[in-house]
Write a protein that holds these residues in place. Structure first.
Motif, mmCIF file in Angstrom:
data_model
loop_
_atom_site.group_PDB
_atom_site.id
_atom_site.type_symbol
_atom_site.label_atom_id
_atom_site.label_comp_id
_atom_site.label_asym_id
_atom_site.label_seq_id
_atom_site.Cartn_x
_atom_site.Cartn_y
_atom_site.Cartn_z
ATOM 1 N N ASN A 68 -57.755 -9.909 -11.350
ATOM 2 C CA ASN A 68 -56.858 -10.113 -12.495
ATOM 3 C C ASN A 68 -55.421 -10.463 -12.093
ATOM 4 O OD1 ASN A 68 -58.989 -9.449 -14.306
ATOM 5 N ND2 ASN A 68 -58.556 -7.269 -13.947
ATOM 6 N N TYR A 69 -55.225 -10.801 -10.847
ATOM 7 C CA TYR A 69 -53.897 -11.212 -10.383
ATOM 8 C C TYR A 69 -54.014 -12.556 -9.679
ATOM 9 C CZ TYR A 69 -51.952 -6.624 -11.422
ATOM 10 O OH TYR A 69 -51.515 -5.492 -12.072
ATOM 11 N N PRO A 70 -52.893 -13.307 -9.611
ATOM 12 C CA PRO A 70 -51.585 -13.070 -10.245
ATOM 13 C C PRO A 70 -51.668 -13.304 -11.746
ATOM 14 C CG PRO A 70 -51.617 -15.230 -9.255
ATOM 15 C CD PRO A 70 -52.927 -14.587 -8.873
ATOM 16 N N LYS A 71 -50.635 -12.874 -12.469
ATOM 17 C CA LYS A 71 -50.623 -13.088 -13.912
ATOM 18 C C LYS A 71 -49.211 -13.403 -14.388
ATOM 19 C CE LYS A 71 -50.696 -8.065 -14.754
ATOM 20 N NZ LYS A 71 -51.504 -6.978 -15.361
ATOM 21 N N LEU A 72 -49.162 -14.105 -15.505
ATOM 22 C CA LEU A 72 -47.889 -14.525 -16.099
ATOM 23 C C LEU A 72 -47.524 -13.554 -17.206
ATOM 24 C CD1 LEU A 72 -45.636 -16.694 -16.245
ATOM 25 C CD2 LEU A 72 -47.058 -17.905 -17.912
ATOM 26 N N LEU A 73 -46.354 -12.948 -17.081
ATOM 27 C CA LEU A 73 -45.885 -12.006 -18.088
ATOM 28 C C LEU A 73 -45.126 -12.749 -19.190
ATOM 29 C CD1 LEU A 73 -44.498 -9.276 -15.651
ATOM 30 C CD2 LEU A 73 -46.826 -9.515 -16.558
ATOM 31 N N ASP A 74 -45.080 -12.168 -20.369
ATOM 32 C CA ASP A 74 -44.307 -12.721 -21.496
ATOM 33 C C ASP A 74 -44.660 -14.188 -21.739
ATOM 34 O OD1 ASP A 74 -42.874 -10.267 -21.614
ATOM 35 O OD2 ASP A 74 -41.605 -10.979 -19.980
ATOM 36 N N ALA A 75 -45.964 -14.463 -21.835
ATOM 37 C CA ALA A 75 -46.419 -15.849 -21.892
ATOM 38 C C ALA A 75 -46.569 -16.392 -23.306
ATOM 39 C CB ALA A 75 -47.756 -15.973 -21.164
ATOM 40 N N ALA A 76 -46.208 -15.622 -24.314
ATOM 41 C CA ALA A 76 -46.378 -16.085 -25.690
ATOM 42 C C ALA A 76 -45.431 -17.239 -26.000
ATOM 43 C CB ALA A 76 -46.126 -14.929 -26.655
ATOM 44 N N SER A 77 -45.745 -17.989 -27.051
ATOM 45 C CA SER A 77 -44.848 -19.055 -27.499
ATOM 46 C C SER A 77 -43.462 -18.484 -27.762
ATOM 47 C CB SER A 77 -45.382 -19.702 -28.778
ATOM 48 O OG SER A 77 -46.518 -20.479 -28.507
ATOM 49 N N ALA A 78 -42.443 -19.236 -27.369
ATOM 50 C CA ALA A 78 -41.069 -18.751 -27.509
ATOM 51 C C ALA A 78 -40.131 -19.944 -27.561
ATOM 52 C CB ALA A 78 -40.701 -17.843 -26.330
ATOM 53 N N PRO A 79 -38.939 -19.763 -28.135
ATOM 54 C CA PRO A 79 -37.966 -20.860 -28.120
ATOM 55 C C PRO A 79 -37.467 -21.101 -26.703
ATOM 56 C CG PRO A 79 -36.958 -18.856 -28.961
ATOM 57 C CD PRO A 79 -38.415 -18.566 -28.817
ATOM 58 N N TRP A 80 -36.979 -22.324 -26.466
ATOM 59 C CA TRP A 80 -36.456 -22.597 -25.130
ATOM 60 C C TRP A 80 -35.285 -21.659 -24.849
ATOM 61 C CZ3 TRP A 80 -31.457 -24.289 -24.189
ATOM 62 C CH2 TRP A 80 -30.750 -24.842 -25.256
ATOM 63 N N GLY A 81 -35.163 -21.289 -23.584
ATOM 64 C CA GLY A 81 -34.215 -20.253 -23.196
ATOM 65 C C GLY A 81 -34.900 -18.947 -22.869
ATOM 66 N N ALA A 82 -36.201 -18.827 -23.243
ATOM 67 C CA ALA A 82 -36.959 -17.622 -22.902
ATOM 68 C C ALA A 82 -37.320 -17.647 -21.416
ATOM 69 C CB ALA A 82 -38.220 -17.538 -23.751
ATOM 70 N N THR A 83 -37.486 -16.467 -20.829
ATOM 71 C CA THR A 83 -37.795 -16.345 -19.404
ATOM 72 C C THR A 83 -39.234 -15.879 -19.210
ATOM 73 O OG1 THR A 83 -35.497 -15.874 -18.824
ATOM 74 C CG2 THR A 83 -37.176 -15.186 -17.248
#
Length: 732
Positions: free
Chosen positions: A466-481
């Motif tokens: 289950n690794y590696p994985k991307l955190l906070d991967a939900a749709s977001a406005p530009w400027g999100a990290t």
């Protein structure tokens, strides 16, 4: 030795500069060097061709000069110009005559040193003279010299003025407030002006103007504006600190200074020049700007900028060209000709322009020829006028022969990650280049090969489940990290041949279409990535390469983000109401400054109490950029409400901002003609009162004499008031 080198280079460059620097044959590129010519260390403010073969240079304080070649010699043609007349802001040629816009006014001459000042005829009524000085720019709406339009700034009577009788009588244009620095003619009756309050458009050959600066921060003074020769709705402009473009005739503007490694890194843009459109590959404007840190160029309309040559010839002891403050630019004297630059205190330099000249050899890509490692293309040493912009294509070859090479699909970046499919083979990269005077990218030049590619030295590193994985991967406005978790905890390490071992990581970020096609490797290589406006409508894909010892794993997918969307625009500088609130005149407005990608703007005007409170929509509701003040508005103030909208594939995102209150609406001040008529009437009244006093004195009646004297004093006071009113009217 240095003097000998200068002499050799000068002799090599001189024929090319004199002949206009026509394109040299392959492998005979012109040295990419600025040559200083014989004008001296003047501060050059303007460089203008009055004919295709005559360049006029205007200086800050030392007069006006002319040359028939880029190499000079330069001749002083200041002649009878006064000290202020030698402060030349612009020169224009029209119908065989030269017109100078100077601090002393507008002058006309033939270039022999004899200049005639226009608009100062004593027979011309004072309000119709052009005698205030501070003339910055001059244009001719029609053929010939009958119709002239000028702009003024720093004169005490600033604005735009037009003449229909070859410069004898002048009328002030309406709609523009404050000084205007430059004028540009568009198609037909269209004209454009750059001023301290923004960019203005005229539809009637300069007689009336409308502010059109939406998208440009109010604090930036407009300096120059140019019209694309390929599309009259495409405008390119410079302000004190930036470059902007408009694709709708100036209704809205967007920044064109690039970003990241391709950003225009200068705080003052002083000069602005379009490369001839014959070189505009794909129709994108090619622009050169002079700044407080040298000359910069772009070949893609402002998405990417790079400095031009820093090297000077014939300028011992001076700073490099990359540190010069450049105030004037122009191109001419042949095809592609020479780029001429006027500097602050170091005179004039010429850069012969030439197309790209391909190198004979390009070194092999740099890096380890091992599966999992990253190779970097070498650009090679190209001849011609820099800067150069490159394109790459990686190729897989079965031998060292170029005939055995095939393109690797999608690998067009400067770097390439070696894969298992490359083991035992060779890799090359094809490089193509372009510069400001090469219409399309050059023929591809193949690098030397690197290889054969070796397999990893040991077992392939493998990540925990289950690794590696991307955190906070939900749709977001530009400027999100977005952040990668590779799992590097001691209790959950990567393994080599089943054994947990310390691992180092490489992080790679890709910008992809939503269907995961056309993925572009981004330059960021950290564990986190902050999305930018360029990511809107795309998804971000993250991968990890683990390395144990000398062996790297293949790229392991950490995850793919949801769609990046536009963020709500944020107002960073309020909208502004521009102009005096006189009954019968038009108030104008700017939209202010906003974040967001190419926002569009809508307006509503509000009428408010004198203190700016109790605001209500005007009746009828006005949504135009301008509002005409009526007699019913006297005593009221105004605010303009601006709604900014940015759009992506999901929805419109809006935000509202409101200006400060305007000045209170009042009746307009008397015109210059009315003020002069009042003086004439007051003088006539004084004369009448003097005659009345003389008549009273003849009678000897003391009472009549006292009354006549009192009336004369009152008449003289009214005359003094009328004269003071005219003196205080800085618009006369």
């Amino acid at each position: 030795m240095r003097r000998l080198l200068q002499l050799v280079l000068t002799l090599a460059l001189l024929p090319l500069v004199l002949l206009g620097a026509t394109v040299p044959p392959a492998h005979a590129a012109v040295p990419d060097v600025w040559v200083k010519w014989n004008l001296g260390d003047h501060w050059i403010r303007s460089l203008d061709y009055v004919t295709p073969g005559q360049l006029v240079a205007g200086s800050e304080t030392d007069g006006v000069f002319t040359a028939a070649t880029a190499a000079g010699p330069w001749t002083d043609i200041s002649g009878n110009l006064s000290t202020q007349g030698k402060q030349v802001h612009e020169a224009k040629g029209q119908s065989g005559q030269i017109f100078l816009a100077t601090s002393a006014g507008l002058f006309r001459g033939s270039g022999n040193g004899t200049w005639t000042k226009l608009g100062v005829d004593e027979d011309t009524p004072q309000p119709m003279r052009l005698d205030q000085g501070g003339v910055q720019s001059v244009v001719f709406p029609t053929a010939g010299t009958t119709n002239i339009v000028v702009s003024t700034a720093g004169s005490g009577h600033d604005g735009i003025f037009y003449s229909s009788d070859s410069g004898v009588k002048w009328t002030q244009a309406t709609g523009i407030t404050g000084g205007a620095y430059s004028l540009t003619k568009g198609t037909g009756s269209l004209m454009y002006a750059a001023s301290a309050t923004g960019f203005y458009i005229s539809l009637d050959a300069g007689k009336s103007w409308t502010l059109s600066s939406d998208g440009i921060p109010p604090g930036e003074s407009a300096l120059r504006i140019a019209v694309s020769p390929l599309d009259p709705s495409e405008l390119i402009a410079a302000t004190t600190s930036s470059v902007y473009r408009s694709s709708n005739g100036g209704l809205t503007w967007y920044d064109a200074t690039g970003s990241g490694p391709g950003a225009l890194l200068a705080t003052q843009v002083r000069a602005f020049q379009l490369i001839p459109s014959a070189y505009w590959g794909g129709g994108e404007p090619r622009i050169v700007v002079g700044t407080n840190s040298g000359v910069w160029a772009t070949v893609d309309g402002g998405e990417h900028w790079t400095k031009m040559s820093a090297t000077k010839l014939n300028a011992p002891g001076e700073i490099g060209m990359d540190n010069e403050s450049v105030w004037a630019l122009n191109i001419g004297f042949g095809t592609p000709g020479s780029l001429i630059a006027g500097t602050q205190g170091h005179g004039i330099f010429a850069l012969p322009l030439s197309a790209v000249d391909a190198p004979g050899v390009i070194a092999a890509p740099s890096g380890s020829a091992v599966q999992g490692y990253t190779l970097t293309a070498n650009d090679g040493v190209w001849g011609g006028t820099g800067p150069f912009f490159y394109r790459y294509q990686w190729k897989r070859c079965t031998s060292t022969s170029t005939a055995s090479c095939v393109n690797i699909a999608g690998e067009t970046g400067r770097t390439y990650v070696v894969t298992s499919g490359d083991v035992g083979k060779y890799l090359r990269v094809g490089v193509r280049a372009i510069n400001v005077v090469t219409p399309v990218f050059s023929t591809e030049v193949l690098s030397n090969p690197v290889g054969p590619i070796a397999a990893p030295a040991g077992p392939e590193p493998t990540p925990p489940p289950n690794y590696p994985k991307l955190l906070d991967a939900a749709s977001a406005p530009w400027g999100a990290t977005f952040t990668i978790d590779p799992s590097d905890l001691p209790s959950n390490q990567w393994r080599s041949n089943g054994t947990p071992m310390a691992t180092t990581f490489e992080y790679r970020w890709y910008r992809c279409e939503q269907n995961l096609s056309a993925c572009l490797l981004l330059p960021q290589s950290g564990i986190a990535y902050t999305s930018t406006v360029d990511d809107v409508g795309k998804v971000i894909q993250a991968t990890v390469v683990g390395q144990i010892g000398g062996t790297k794993s293949p790229e392991r997918l950490a995850g793919t983000s949801g769609s990046v969307y536009e963020r709500k625009p944020v107002n960073t500088a309020k909208p502004k109401v521009v102009g005096p609130a006189y009954v019968g005149t038009k108030l104008q407005s700017t939209a202010g400054a906003w974040t967001g990608t190419n926002p569009t703007f809508t307006r509503r005007w509000f009428r408010c109490a004198a203190d700016g409170t109790q605001c209500n929509l005007t009746s009828p509701v006005v949504t135009a950029p301008t509002y005409t003040v009526t007699s019913a508005d006297r005593g009221f103030t105004f605010r303009v409400e601006v709604t900014a909208t940015v759009t992506d594939q999901f929805q419109n995102r809006t935000e509202v901002a409101t200006s400060d209150k305007s000045a209170k609406a009042v009746n307009p001040p008397p015109t210059c003609a009315e003020l002069q008529a009042a003086i004439a009437a007051a003088k006539a009244d004084v004369r009448a009162k003097k005659r009345a006093l003389a008549n009273a004195q003849e009678t000897g009646n003391a009472k009549k004499i006292r009354i006549a004297k009192r009336r004369l004093r009152a008449a003289k006071a009214r005359l003094a008031e009328a004269q003071a009113a005219l003196a205080n009217a800085n618009y006369c």
